[in-house]
Design a protein around this motif. Structure first.
Motif, PDB file in Angstrom:
ATOM      1  N   TYR A  39       0.837  -1.198   0.000  1.00 23.72           N
ATOM      2  CA  TYR A  39       0.000   0.000   0.000  1.00 23.72           C
ATOM      3  C   TYR A  39       0.872   1.248   0.000  1.00 23.72           C
ATOM      4  CZ  TYR A  39       0.993  -0.404   5.004  1.00 23.72           C
ATOM      5  OH  TYR A  39       1.614  -0.543   6.212  1.00 23.72           O
ATOM      6  N   ALA A  40       0.284   2.373  -0.384  1.00 21.06           N
ATOM      7  CA  ALA A  40       0.987   3.653  -0.369  1.00 21.06           C
ATOM      8  C   ALA A  40       1.321   4.014   1.076  1.00 21.06           C
ATOM      9  CB  ALA A  40       0.132   4.745  -1.012  1.00 21.06           C
ATOM     10  N   GLU A  41       2.505   4.563   1.311  1.00 26.47           N
ATOM     11  CA  GLU A  41       2.957   4.881   2.672  1.00 26.47           C
ATOM     12  C   GLU A  41       1.968   5.750   3.433  1.00 26.47           C
ATOM     13  OE1 GLU A  41       6.891   6.552   2.433  1.00 26.47           O
ATOM     14  OE2 GLU A  41       7.802   4.601   2.057  1.00 26.47           O
ATOM     15  N   GLU A  42       1.307   6.686   2.752  1.00 26.38           N
ATOM     16  CA  GLU A  42       0.385   7.602   3.437  1.00 26.38           C
ATOM     17  C   GLU A  42      -1.027   7.032   3.583  1.00 26.38           C
ATOM     18  OE1 GLU A  42       0.002   8.425  -0.910  1.00 26.38           O
ATOM     19  OE2 GLU A  42       1.736   8.253   0.399  1.00 26.38           O
ATOM     20  N   ASP A  43      -1.267   5.828   3.122  1.00 28.32           N
ATOM     21  CA  ASP A  43      -2.593   5.206   3.170  1.00 28.32           C
ATOM     22  C   ASP A  43      -2.833   4.571   4.539  1.00 28.32           C
ATOM     23  OD1 ASP A  43      -4.953   3.847   2.810  1.00 28.32           O
ATOM     24  OD2 ASP A  43      -4.329   2.847   0.956  1.00 28.32           O
ATOM     25  N   THR A  44      -3.262   5.390   5.498  1.00 26.08           N
ATOM     26  CA  THR A  44      -3.448   4.887   6.860  1.00 26.08           C
ATOM     27  C   THR A  44      -4.620   3.912   6.959  1.00 26.08           C
ATOM     28  OG1 THR A  44      -4.739   6.836   7.459  1.00 26.08           O
ATOM     29  CG2 THR A  44      -2.385   6.881   7.972  1.00 26.08           C
ATOM     30  N   ALA A  45      -5.610   4.063   6.108  1.00 23.66           N
ATOM     31  CA  ALA A  45      -6.751   3.139   6.147  1.00 23.66           C
ATOM     32  C   ALA A  45      -6.288   1.714   5.838  1.00 23.66           C
ATOM     33  CB  ALA A  45      -7.827   3.583   5.175  1.00 23.66           C
ATOM     34  N   THR A  46      -5.516   1.550   4.776  1.00 18.49           N
ATOM     35  CA  THR A  46      -5.032   0.213   4.421  1.00 18.49           C
ATOM     36  C   THR A  46      -4.043  -0.290   5.462  1.00 18.49           C
ATOM     37  OG1 THR A  46      -5.385   0.675   2.080  1.00 18.49           O
ATOM     38  CG2 THR A  46      -3.930  -1.161   2.614  1.00 18.49           C
ATOM     39  N   ARG A  47      -3.216   0.610   5.990  1.00 17.18           N
ATOM     40  CA  ARG A  47      -2.292   0.209   7.062  1.00 17.18           C
ATOM     41  C   ARG A  47      -3.076  -0.338   8.248  1.00 17.18           C
ATOM     42  NH1 ARG A  47      -0.304   4.691  10.719  1.00 17.18           N
ATOM     43  NH2 ARG A  47      -2.417   4.281  11.446  1.00 17.18           N
ATOM     44  N   ASN A  48      -4.160   0.352   8.628  1.00 18.38           N
ATOM     45  CA  ASN A  48      -4.960  -0.091   9.763  1.00 18.38           C
ATOM     46  C   ASN A  48      -5.606  -1.453   9.503  1.00 18.38           C
ATOM     47  OD1 ASN A  48      -4.239   2.302  10.964  1.00 18.38           O
ATOM     48  ND2 ASN A  48      -6.250   3.241  10.794  1.00 18.38           N
ATOM     49  N   VAL A  49      -6.068  -1.666   8.285  1.00 21.17           N
ATOM     50  CA  VAL A  49      -6.642  -2.966   7.923  1.00 21.17           C
ATOM     51  C   VAL A  49      -5.553  -4.041   8.011  1.00 21.17           C
ATOM     52  CG1 VAL A  49      -7.654  -4.325   6.043  1.00 21.17           C
ATOM     53  CG2 VAL A  49      -8.504  -2.010   6.523  1.00 21.17           C
ATOM     54  N   ALA A  50      -4.353  -3.722   7.527  1.00 21.77           N
ATOM     55  CA  ALA A  50      -3.240  -4.676   7.599  1.00 21.77           C
ATOM     56  C   ALA A  50      -2.925  -5.036   9.048  1.00 21.77           C
ATOM     57  CB  ALA A  50      -2.001  -4.098   6.907  1.00 21.77           C
ATOM     58  N   VAL A  51      -2.918  -4.044   9.927  1.00 21.48           N
ATOM     59  CA  VAL A  51      -2.667  -4.299  11.349  1.00 21.48           C
ATOM     60  C   VAL A  51      -3.716  -5.259  11.903  1.00 21.48           C
ATOM     61  CG1 VAL A  51      -2.732  -3.231  13.650  1.00 21.48           C
ATOM     62  CG2 VAL A  51      -1.448  -2.131  11.807  1.00 21.48           C
ATOM     63  N   ALA A  52      -4.977  -4.992  11.632  1.00 25.45           N
ATOM     64  CA  ALA A  52      -6.054  -5.844  12.145  1.00 25.45           C
ATOM     65  C   ALA A  52      -5.943  -7.272  11.591  1.00 25.45           C
ATOM     66  CB  ALA A  52      -7.412  -5.238  11.815  1.00 25.45           C
ATOM     67  N   VAL A  53      -5.646  -7.395  10.320  1.00 22.74           N
ATOM     68  CA  VAL A  53      -5.540  -8.729   9.713  1.00 22.74           C
ATOM     69  C   VAL A  53      -4.347  -9.484  10.297  1.00 22.74           C
ATOM     70  CG1 VAL A  53      -5.067  -9.973   7.561  1.00 22.74           C
ATOM     71  CG2 VAL A  53      -6.747  -8.113   7.594  1.00 22.74           C
ATOM     72  N   LEU A  54      -3.223  -8.801  10.457  1.00 22.05           N
ATOM     73  CA  LEU A  54      -2.052  -9.461  11.043  1.00 22.05           C
ATOM     74  C   LEU A  54      -2.359  -9.978  12.448  1.00 22.05           C
ATOM     75  CD1 LEU A  54       0.778  -7.058   9.843  1.00 22.05           C
ATOM     76  CD2 LEU A  54       0.405  -9.427   9.095  1.00 22.05           C
ATOM     77  N   ARG A  55      -3.076  -9.187  13.225  1.00 26.38           N
ATOM     78  CA  ARG A  55      -3.450  -9.627  14.580  1.00 26.38           C
ATOM     79  C   ARG A  55      -4.413 -10.817  14.495  1.00 26.38           C
ATOM     80  NH1 ARG A  55      -2.035 -10.275  18.256  1.00 26.38           N
ATOM     81  NH2 ARG A  55      -3.350  -9.346  19.864  1.00 26.38           N
ATOM     82  N   GLN A  56      -5.351 -10.779  13.552  1.00 31.07           N
ATOM     83  CA  GLN A  56      -6.305 -11.883  13.423  1.00 31.07           C
ATOM     84  C   GLN A  56      -5.625 -13.153  12.919  1.00 31.07           C
ATOM     85  OE1 GLN A  56      -9.409 -10.140  11.061  1.00 31.07           O
ATOM     86  NE2 GLN A  56     -10.466  -9.332  12.857  1.00 31.07           N
ATOM     87  N   LEU A  57      -4.528 -12.981  12.190  1.00 31.14           N
ATOM     88  CA  LEU A  57      -3.780 -14.148  11.726  1.00 31.14           C
ATOM     89  C   LEU A  57      -2.930 -14.759  12.829  1.00 31.14           C
ATOM     90  CD1 LEU A  57      -2.653 -13.000   8.166  1.00 31.14           C
ATOM     91  CD2 LEU A  57      -4.328 -14.775   8.738  1.00 31.14           C
TER      92      LEU A  57
END
Length: 126
Positions: A39-57
């Protein structure tokens, strides 16, 4: 680790291999050689989704925080939002929040429809 996460991660490298690469305005998250997010470095929405998915994994909160360059508390907050509100809890609307509640706007419209005006306006009170 939950069975669903284990099935997704089957054959992937050990969780210790979770790492990040920033290049050309883009962020890539890997588990060993497997790219999980891009994702683009400034894309905090996608970063936040990535954080949640990593935790769920099943990746640990402190490990995710270190890789994502966030505090463990913020990672925990994002996880709780995702569990409570889904993706909508991870994506915040851009811009300044409204200072006036919707109900107040409705009341103002009703008063205006009844002919009331604001002080200082032509035909207004005061």
């Amino acid at each position: 680790m939950p069975a669903a996460a284990a099935a997704i991660l089957d054959g992937m490298p050990d969780a210790r291999d979770l790492h990040r690469l920033d290049s050309g305005g883009q962020t890539m998250i890997f588990a060993g050689p497997v790219q999980l997010f891009w994702y683009a470095e400034e894309d905090t929405a996608t970063r936040n989704v990535a954080v949640a998915v990593l935790r769920q994994l099943g990746f640990g909160g402190e490990q995710v925080a270190a890789v994502m360059q966030l505090t463990p508390n913020y990672v925990a907050t994002l996880r709780q939002r995702s569990l409570r509100d889904g993706t909508a809890g991870l994506i915040r609307p851009a811009g300044r929040p409204r200072e006036t509640a919707d109900a107040s706007w409705e009341q103002a419209r009703a008063w205006r429809a009844e002919g009331m005006r604001t002080p200082g306006s032509p035909g207004g009170c005061g």
